[in-house]
Design an enzyme around this catalytic site. Structure first.
Site, PDB file in Angstrom:
ATOM      1  N   LYS A  84       0.838  -1.205   0.000  1.00 12.33           N
ATOM      2  CA  LYS A  84       0.000   0.000   0.000  1.00 12.33           C
ATOM      3  C   LYS A  84       0.878   1.262   0.000  1.00 12.33           C
ATOM      4  CE  LYS A  84      -2.141  -1.233   3.866  1.00 12.33           C
ATOM      5  NZ  LYS A  84      -1.483  -2.543   4.121  1.00 12.33           N
ATOM      6  N   ARG A 119     -10.489  -0.569   7.738  1.00 10.98           N
ATOM      7  CA  ARG A 119      -9.954  -1.914   7.934  1.00 10.98           C
ATOM      8  C   ARG A 119     -11.011  -2.901   8.412  1.00 10.98           C
ATOM      9  NH1 ARG A 119      -3.844  -2.385   8.955  1.00 10.98           N
ATOM     10  NH2 ARG A 119      -3.537  -0.280   8.243  1.00 10.98           N
TER      11      ARG A 119
HETATM   12  P1  AP5 Z   1       4.742  -1.597   1.997  1.00  8.93           P
HETATM   13  O1  AP5 Z   1       4.477  -0.754   0.795  1.00  8.93           O
HETATM   14  O2  AP5 Z   1       5.399  -0.966   3.154  1.00  8.93           O
HETATM   15  O3  AP5 Z   1       3.399  -2.375   2.427  1.00  8.93           O
HETATM   16  P2  AP5 Z   1       2.090  -1.866   3.183  1.00  8.93           P
HETATM   17  O4  AP5 Z   1       0.932  -2.525   2.522  1.00  8.93           O
HETATM   18  O5  AP5 Z   1       2.096  -0.386   3.276  1.00  8.93           O
HETATM   19  O6  AP5 Z   1       2.319  -2.585   4.574  1.00  8.93           O
HETATM   20  P3  AP5 Z   1       2.125  -2.029   6.063  1.00  8.93           P
HETATM   21  O7  AP5 Z   1       2.935  -2.930   6.933  1.00  8.93           O
HETATM   22  O8  AP5 Z   1       2.389  -0.574   6.118  1.00  8.93           O
HETATM   23  O9  AP5 Z   1       0.606  -2.333   6.277  1.00  8.93           O
HETATM   24  P4  AP5 Z   1      -0.124  -2.433   7.632  1.00  8.93           P
HETATM   25  O10 AP5 Z   1      -1.522  -2.356   7.190  1.00  8.93           O
HETATM   26  O11 AP5 Z   1       0.241  -3.602   8.440  1.00  8.93           O
HETATM   27  O12 AP5 Z   1       0.479  -1.226   8.466  1.00  8.93           O
HETATM   28  P5  AP5 Z   1      -0.036   0.261   8.746  1.00  8.93           P
HETATM   29  O13 AP5 Z   1       1.152   1.122   8.867  1.00  8.93           O
HETATM   30  O14 AP5 Z   1      -1.083   0.621   7.805  1.00  8.93           O
HETATM   31  O15 AP5 Z   1       5.600  -2.864   1.494  1.00  8.93           O
HETATM   32  C1  AP5 Z   1       6.070  -3.842   2.392  1.00  8.93           C
HETATM   33  C2  AP5 Z   1       7.482  -4.315   1.989  1.00  8.93           C
HETATM   34  O16 AP5 Z   1       7.402  -5.039   0.762  1.00  8.93           O
HETATM   35  C3  AP5 Z   1       8.486  -3.181   1.739  1.00  8.93           C
HETATM   36  O17 AP5 Z   1       9.750  -3.579   2.155  1.00  8.93           O
HETATM   37  C4  AP5 Z   1       8.442  -2.988   0.209  1.00  8.93           C
HETATM   38  O18 AP5 Z   1       9.665  -2.478  -0.289  1.00  8.93           O
HETATM   39  C5  AP5 Z   1       8.160  -4.407  -0.276  1.00  8.93           C
HETATM   40  N1  AP5 Z   1       7.319  -4.466  -1.467  1.00  8.93           N
HETATM   41  C6  AP5 Z   1       6.261  -3.664  -1.793  1.00  8.93           C
HETATM   42  N2  AP5 Z   1       5.710  -4.052  -2.954  1.00  8.93           N
HETATM   43  C7  AP5 Z   1       6.428  -5.140  -3.383  1.00  8.93           C
HETATM   44  C8  AP5 Z   1       6.361  -5.994  -4.533  1.00  8.93           C
HETATM   45  N3  AP5 Z   1       5.419  -5.811  -5.479  1.00  8.93           N
HETATM   46  N4  AP5 Z   1       7.255  -6.990  -4.641  1.00  8.93           N
HETATM   47  C9  AP5 Z   1       8.216  -7.187  -3.678  1.00  8.93           C
HETATM   48  N5  AP5 Z   1       8.344  -6.402  -2.577  1.00  8.93           N
HETATM   49  C10 AP5 Z   1       7.462  -5.391  -2.435  1.00  8.93           C
HETATM   50  O19 AP5 Z   1      -0.681   0.057  10.203  1.00  8.93           O
HETATM   51  C11 AP5 Z   1       0.146  -0.241  11.313  1.00  8.93           C
HETATM   52  C12 AP5 Z   1      -0.684  -0.436  12.550  1.00  8.93           C
HETATM   53  O20 AP5 Z   1      -1.394   0.786  12.856  1.00  8.93           O
HETATM   54  C13 AP5 Z   1      -1.787  -1.501  12.458  1.00  8.93           C
HETATM   55  O21 AP5 Z   1      -1.291  -2.791  12.757  1.00  8.93           O
HETATM   56  C14 AP5 Z   1      -2.791  -1.004  13.501  1.00  8.93           C
HETATM   57  O22 AP5 Z   1      -2.353  -1.319  14.804  1.00  8.93           O
HETATM   58  C15 AP5 Z   1      -2.708   0.522  13.341  1.00  8.93           C
HETATM   59  N6  AP5 Z   1      -3.694   0.986  12.357  1.00  8.93           N
HETATM   60  C16 AP5 Z   1      -3.439   1.526  11.120  1.00  8.93           C
HETATM   61  N7  AP5 Z   1      -4.579   1.807  10.466  1.00  8.93           N
HETATM   62  C17 AP5 Z   1      -5.587   1.433  11.303  1.00  8.93           C
HETATM   63  C18 AP5 Z   1      -7.003   1.422  11.186  1.00  8.93           C
HETATM   64  N8  AP5 Z   1      -7.612   1.848  10.066  1.00  8.93           N
HETATM   65  N9  AP5 Z   1      -7.712   0.968  12.243  1.00  8.93           N
HETATM   66  C19 AP5 Z   1      -7.132   0.537  13.377  1.00  8.93           C
HETATM   67  N10 AP5 Z   1      -5.787   0.482  13.532  1.00  8.93           N
HETATM   68  C20 AP5 Z   1      -5.034   0.925  12.503  1.00  8.93           C
HETATM   69 MG    MG Z   2       2.108   1.020   4.877  1.00 10.65          MG
END
Ligand code: AP5
Ligand code: MG
Length: 219
Positions: A16, A91
């Site tokens: 994402k 989510r």
């Molecule tokens: P990346 O682009 O960083 O992936 P992402 O989908 O953004 O993953 P996140 O870990 O950020 O998602 P998340 O939903 O767990 O965390 P968030 O910060 O939103 O890519 C990942 C890796 O893969 C990178 O190293 C990249 O280089 C590589 N990559 C990317 N594309 C690739 C490809 N095509 N091929 C190979 N490699 C690739 O949320 C964190 C925490 O915050 C949650 O756990 C929760 O506690 C809280 N939170 C956030 N939003 C909410 C909500 N709406 N409600 C309640 N709690 C929330």
């Molecule tokens: Mg992210």
């Protein structure tokens, strides 16, 4: 379509944040990542940040009333008039319903949902290799996306990188379980509304982006 109001969804590590960076470069819309907002609040040790940390460290969701409030406040700002992209929100169904209310009150309804689909087993590997620029937040991967010059961020030239605390293997497993449970009802919700576009996220970063761009160009 004049304004793009997007939701970017996908399990942890689906890409994402990586794709969001490319989308905002091309489409000039505002990127709103609830995860980034929480991490910045945790870094600054605000009251909201301290509250969120207890959930994030365990891989649990932050309570809906906190998250919905943050999104409502952000979507109310004037700069959103040019379009927005929500990353990691909604989510669950409760948040999806809250977003319906918030966006219709503001006259800023969602007009497309991009769902980046990747097999969960691949995702665990992706998260263990992720590292992030401390200066600008650009995201890299030890195997799949290294900076062009080793040790130097492509985007800002910074040299300081870190790994997210919630990318530890035991937290990743829980994040995956928590999010997988909620993902299917959310996909169904947007499918029924006719807004859903599912993308194959298990291809090179550039190829994933090509698929997304071809959809956005047609909106
Ligand atoms: P990346 O682009 O960083 O992936 P992402 O989908 O953004 O993953 P996140 O870990 O950020 O998602 P998340 O939903 O767990 O965390 P968030 O910060 O939103 O890519 C990942 C890796 O893969 C990178 O190293 C990249 O280089 C590589 N990559 C990317 N594309 C690739 C490809 N095509 N091929 C190979 N490699 C690739 O949320 C964190 C925490 O915050 C949650 O756990 C929760 O506690 C809280 N939170 C956030 N939003 C909410 C909500 N709406 N409600 C309640 N709690 C929330
Ligand atoms: Mg992210």
């Amino acid at each position: 379509m004049a304004t793009l109001n997007l939701v970017l969804m996908g399990l942890p590590g689906a890409g994402k944040g990586t794709q969001a960076q490319m989308i905002v470069d091309d489409f000039d819309i505002i990127h709103i990542s609830t995860g980034d907002i929480f991490r910045s609040a945790m870094k600054n040790e605000t009251e909201m940040g301290l509250k969120a940390k207890a959930f994030i460290d365990k891989g649990e969701l932050v309570p809906d009333e906190v998250t919905d409030g943050i999104v409502k406040e952000r979507l109310s700002k004037d700069d959103i008039a040019k379009g927005y992209m929500l990353d990691g929100y909604p989510r669950n169904l409760e948040q999806a319903n809250a977003l319906e209310t918030i966006s219709s009150e503001l006259n800023r309804d969602v007009n497309a949902v991009i769902n980046i689909h990747v097999d969960p087993e691949i995702l665990v590997k992706r998260l263990s290799g992720r590292f992030i620029c401390r200066t600008c937040g650009a995201t890299y991967h030890k195997l799949y996306h290294m900076p062009k010059v080793e040790g130097t961020c492509d985007v800002c030239g910074g040299h300081d990188f870190y790994q997210r605390d919630d990318d530890k293997p035991e937290t990743v497993r829980n994040r995956m379980d928590v999010n997988m449970k909620m993902n299917t009802p959310l996909v169904d919700f947007y499918e029924e509304k006719g807004l859903l576009h599912t993308i194959n996220g298990d291809q090179d970063i550039e190829d994933v982006y090509k698929e997304i761009k071809s959809i956005l160009d047609k909106l």
